[in-house]
Write a protein that holds these residues in place. Structure first.
Motif, PDB file in Angstrom:
ATOM      1  N   ARG A 104       0.786  -1.374  -0.406  1.00  0.00           N
ATOM      2  CA  ARG A 104      -0.062  -0.132  -0.059  1.00  0.00           C
ATOM      3  C   ARG A 104       1.001   1.433   0.073  1.00  0.00           C
ATOM      4  O   ARG A 104       2.242   1.391   0.442  1.00  0.00           O
ATOM      5  CB  ARG A 104      -0.884  -0.295   1.172  1.00  0.00           C
ATOM      6  CG  ARG A 104      -1.874   0.910   1.326  1.00  0.00           C
ATOM      7  CD  ARG A 104      -2.959   0.661   2.976  1.00  0.00           C
ATOM      8  NE  ARG A 104      -2.068   1.585   3.921  1.00  0.00           N
ATOM      9  CZ  ARG A 104      -1.943   2.576   4.244  1.00  0.00           C
ATOM     10  NH1 ARG A 104      -2.387   3.599   3.454  1.00  0.00           N
ATOM     11  NH2 ARG A 104      -1.088   2.475   4.973  1.00  0.00           N
ATOM     12  N   ARG A 105      -0.145   2.400  -0.866  1.00  0.00           N
ATOM     13  CA  ARG A 105       1.253   3.948  -0.732  1.00  0.00           C
ATOM     14  C   ARG A 105       0.575   4.096   0.470  1.00  0.00           C
ATOM     15  O   ARG A 105       0.596   4.538   0.790  1.00  0.00           O
ATOM     16  CB  ARG A 105       0.513   4.251  -2.160  1.00  0.00           C
ATOM     17  CG  ARG A 105       1.261   5.591  -1.993  1.00  0.00           C
ATOM     18  CD  ARG A 105       0.870   6.113  -3.537  1.00  0.00           C
ATOM     19  NE  ARG A 105      -0.375   6.663  -3.142  1.00  0.00           N
ATOM     20  CZ  ARG A 105      -1.196   7.357  -4.074  1.00  0.00           C
ATOM     21  NH1 ARG A 105      -0.584   7.189  -5.342  1.00  0.00           N
ATOM     22  NH2 ARG A 105      -1.876   8.093  -3.912  1.00  0.00           N
ATOM     23  N   MET A 106       1.391   5.111   1.136  1.00  0.00           N
ATOM     24  CA  MET A 106       1.463   6.104   2.454  1.00  0.00           C
ATOM     25  C   MET A 106       0.869   6.719   1.786  1.00  0.00           C
ATOM     26  O   MET A 106       1.096   8.146   1.138  1.00  0.00           O
ATOM     27  CB  MET A 106       3.280   6.448   2.488  1.00  0.00           C
ATOM     28  CG  MET A 106       2.781   7.067   3.940  1.00  0.00           C
ATOM     29  SD  MET A 106       4.194   7.675   4.319  1.00  0.00           S
ATOM     30  CE  MET A 106       5.426   6.065   5.330  1.00  0.00           C
ATOM     31  N   SER A 107      -0.161   7.485   3.144  1.00  0.00           N
ATOM     32  CA  SER A 107      -0.736   8.875   2.534  1.00  0.00           C
ATOM     33  C   SER A 107       0.035   9.960   3.234  1.00  0.00           C
ATOM     34  O   SER A 107       1.274   9.746   4.171  1.00  0.00           O
ATOM     35  CB  SER A 107      -2.220   8.523   3.093  1.00  0.00           C
ATOM     36  OG  SER A 107      -1.808   9.148   4.709  1.00  0.00           O
ATOM     37  N   LEU A 108      -0.291  11.271   2.461  1.00  0.00           N
ATOM     38  CA  LEU A 108       0.461  11.749   3.196  1.00  0.00           C
ATOM     39  C   LEU A 108       0.176  12.485   4.534  1.00  0.00           C
ATOM     40  O   LEU A 108       1.390  12.780   4.894  1.00  0.00           O
ATOM     41  CB  LEU A 108      -0.055  13.708   2.295  1.00  0.00           C
ATOM     42  CG  LEU A 108       0.434  15.154   2.714  1.00  0.00           C
ATOM     43  CD1 LEU A 108       1.803  15.176   2.366  1.00  0.00           C
ATOM     44  CD2 LEU A 108      -0.357  15.522   1.320  1.00  0.00           C
ATOM     45  N   ASP A 109      -0.786  12.097   4.883  1.00  0.00           N
ATOM     46  CA  ASP A 109      -0.900  12.280   6.350  1.00  0.00           C
ATOM     47  C   ASP A 109      -0.028  11.662   6.758  1.00  0.00           C
ATOM     48  O   ASP A 109       0.514  11.583   8.255  1.00  0.00           O
ATOM     49  CB  ASP A 109      -2.149  11.974   6.664  1.00  0.00           C
ATOM     50  CG  ASP A 109      -3.355  13.219   6.412  1.00  0.00           C
ATOM     51  OD1 ASP A 109      -2.637  14.323   6.147  1.00  0.00           O
ATOM     52  OD2 ASP A 109      -4.394  13.088   6.205  1.00  0.00           O
ATOM     53  N   GLU A 110       0.167  10.512   6.684  1.00  0.00           N
ATOM     54  CA  GLU A 110       0.979   9.272   7.322  1.00  0.00           C
ATOM     55  C   GLU A 110       1.938   9.839   7.085  1.00  0.00           C
ATOM     56  O   GLU A 110       3.234   9.495   7.956  1.00  0.00           O
ATOM     57  CB  GLU A 110       0.737   7.617   6.182  1.00  0.00           C
ATOM     58  CG  GLU A 110      -0.280   7.842   7.099  1.00  0.00           C
ATOM     59  CD  GLU A 110      -1.039   6.350   6.296  1.00  0.00           C
ATOM     60  OE1 GLU A 110      -1.239   5.850   6.980  1.00  0.00           O
ATOM     61  OE2 GLU A 110      -0.697   6.310   4.676  1.00  0.00           O
ATOM     62  N   ASP A 164       8.131   7.735 -12.020  1.00  0.00           N
ATOM     63  CA  ASP A 164       6.464   6.933 -12.023  1.00  0.00           C
ATOM     64  C   ASP A 164       6.460   6.872 -10.608  1.00  0.00           C
ATOM     65  O   ASP A 164       6.131   6.179  -9.764  1.00  0.00           O
ATOM     66  CB  ASP A 164       7.382   6.089 -12.664  1.00  0.00           C
ATOM     67  CG  ASP A 164       8.283   5.242 -12.063  1.00  0.00           C
ATOM     68  OD1 ASP A 164       9.291   5.579 -11.376  1.00  0.00           O
ATOM     69  OD2 ASP A 164       8.196   3.267 -12.075  1.00  0.00           O
ATOM     70  N   ARG A 165       7.434   8.094  -9.397  1.00  0.00           N
ATOM     71  CA  ARG A 165       7.042   8.360  -7.889  1.00  0.00           C
ATOM     72  C   ARG A 165       6.662   8.218  -7.375  1.00  0.00           C
ATOM     73  O   ARG A 165       6.588   9.850  -8.711  1.00  0.00           O
ATOM     74  CB  ARG A 165       8.383   7.222  -7.954  1.00  0.00           C
ATOM     75  CG  ARG A 165       9.285   6.482  -7.976  1.00  0.00           C
ATOM     76  CD  ARG A 165       8.594   5.316  -8.217  1.00  0.00           C
ATOM     77  NE  ARG A 165       8.524   5.101  -6.157  1.00  0.00           N
ATOM     78  CZ  ARG A 165       7.890   3.651  -5.561  1.00  0.00           C
ATOM     79  NH1 ARG A 165       8.179   2.587  -6.490  1.00  0.00           N
ATOM     80  NH2 ARG A 165       8.303   3.536  -4.759  1.00  0.00           N
ATOM     81  N   ILE A 166       6.071   8.789  -6.541  1.00  0.00           N
ATOM     82  CA  ILE A 166       5.823   9.611  -5.930  1.00  0.00           C
ATOM     83  C   ILE A 166       6.005  10.588  -4.176  1.00  0.00           C
ATOM     84  O   ILE A 166       6.890   8.937  -3.170  1.00  0.00           O
ATOM     85  CB  ILE A 166       3.483   9.486  -5.301  1.00  0.00           C
ATOM     86  CG1 ILE A 166       3.076   9.105  -6.413  1.00  0.00           C
ATOM     87  CG2 ILE A 166       3.387  11.077  -4.127  1.00  0.00           C
ATOM     88  CD1 ILE A 166       1.383   9.336  -6.353  1.00  0.00           C
ATOM     89  N   ASP A 202       9.192   9.127   0.055  1.00  0.00           N
ATOM     90  CA  ASP A 202       8.926   7.975  -0.735  1.00  0.00           C
ATOM     91  C   ASP A 202       7.424   7.543  -0.549  1.00  0.00           C
ATOM     92  O   ASP A 202       7.757   7.196   0.737  1.00  0.00           O
ATOM     93  CB  ASP A 202       9.545   7.434  -1.429  1.00  0.00           C
ATOM     94  CG  ASP A 202       9.281   6.038  -2.654  1.00  0.00           C
ATOM     95  OD1 ASP A 202       8.968   5.295  -2.186  1.00  0.00           O
ATOM     96  OD2 ASP A 202       9.658   6.674  -3.756  1.00  0.00           O
ATOM     97  N   ALA A 203       6.175   7.478  -1.314  1.00  0.00           N
ATOM     98  CA  ALA A 203       5.422   6.834  -0.935  1.00  0.00           C
ATOM     99  C   ALA A 203       5.276   5.434  -0.823  1.00  0.00           C
ATOM    100  O   ALA A 203       4.649   5.140   0.226  1.00  0.00           O
ATOM    101  CB  ALA A 203       3.814   8.126  -1.845  1.00  0.00           C
ATOM    102  N   GLY A 204       5.805   5.301  -1.278  1.00  0.00           N
ATOM    103  CA  GLY A 204       5.723   4.177  -1.801  1.00  0.00           C
ATOM    104  C   GLY A 204       6.596   3.329  -0.707  1.00  0.00           C
ATOM    105  O   GLY A 204       6.531   2.243   0.022  1.00  0.00           O
ATOM    106  N   SER A 205       7.762   3.414  -0.284  1.00  0.00           N
ATOM    107  CA  SER A 205       8.484   3.216   0.662  1.00  0.00           C
ATOM    108  C   SER A 205       8.465   3.464   2.010  1.00  0.00           C
ATOM    109  O   SER A 205       8.684   2.603   2.547  1.00  0.00           O
ATOM    110  CB  SER A 205       9.858   3.079   0.036  1.00  0.00           C
ATOM    111  OG  SER A 205      10.553   4.342  -0.254  1.00  0.00           O
ATOM    112  N   GLY A 206       8.160   4.904   2.076  1.00  0.00           N
ATOM    113  CA  GLY A 206       8.174   5.207   3.520  1.00  0.00           C
ATOM    114  C   GLY A 206       9.528   6.140   4.010  1.00  0.00           C
ATOM    115  O   GLY A 206       9.757   6.684   4.336  1.00  0.00           O
TER     116      GLY A 206
END
Length: 117
Positions: A60-66, A89-91, A110-114
């Motif tokens: 799961r992708r991490m949210s901005l709040d997280e 291709d990364r957020i 990085d939203a994918g890995s945190g």
């Protein structure tokens, strides 16, 4: 003029008004349908992009709040601003923090890995 004679005239006027306005109302309804269809397509694109991100990241992708909460804990500072950016291709979330000494600094997560970048 007696009321019985006014009623057919009033009815005919009302009928003409409805007939005159009906095409415009139909066009407006069609425009709304097209707009909603476009929104649905955008939403489908977002879902596909999220699925692709999940496949690459394996979860799961991490949210901005997280990400902001994680940065606050990691740096013992208060998050004052956060925004989402695309890097290829990364957020990546860019988060501005304020530490206890009043120093403002920015981190990227990085939203994918945190992980911090």
């Amino acid at each position: 003029m007696p009321m019985t004679r006014r009623l057919p005239t009033l009815f005919a006027s009302l009928l003409l008004a409805v007939v005159a306005l009906a095409p415009g109302m139909a066009q407006a309804s069609e425009r709304d349908d097209n707009r909603n269809h476009d929104r649905g397509r955008d939403h489908d694109d977002d879902r596909k992009r999220d699925r692709d991100d999940d496949r690459r990241g394996g979860g799961r992708r991490m949210s901005l709040d997280e990400a902001m909460a994680q940065a606050e804990r990691r740096y013992k500072a208060r998050a004052v601003h956060g925004e989402e950016r695309r890097e290829g291709d990364r957020i990546v979330y860019r988060i501005r923090l304020l530490d206890k000494d009043g120093r403002v600094f920015e981190v990227s997560v990085d939203a994918g890995s945190g992980r911090d970048k």
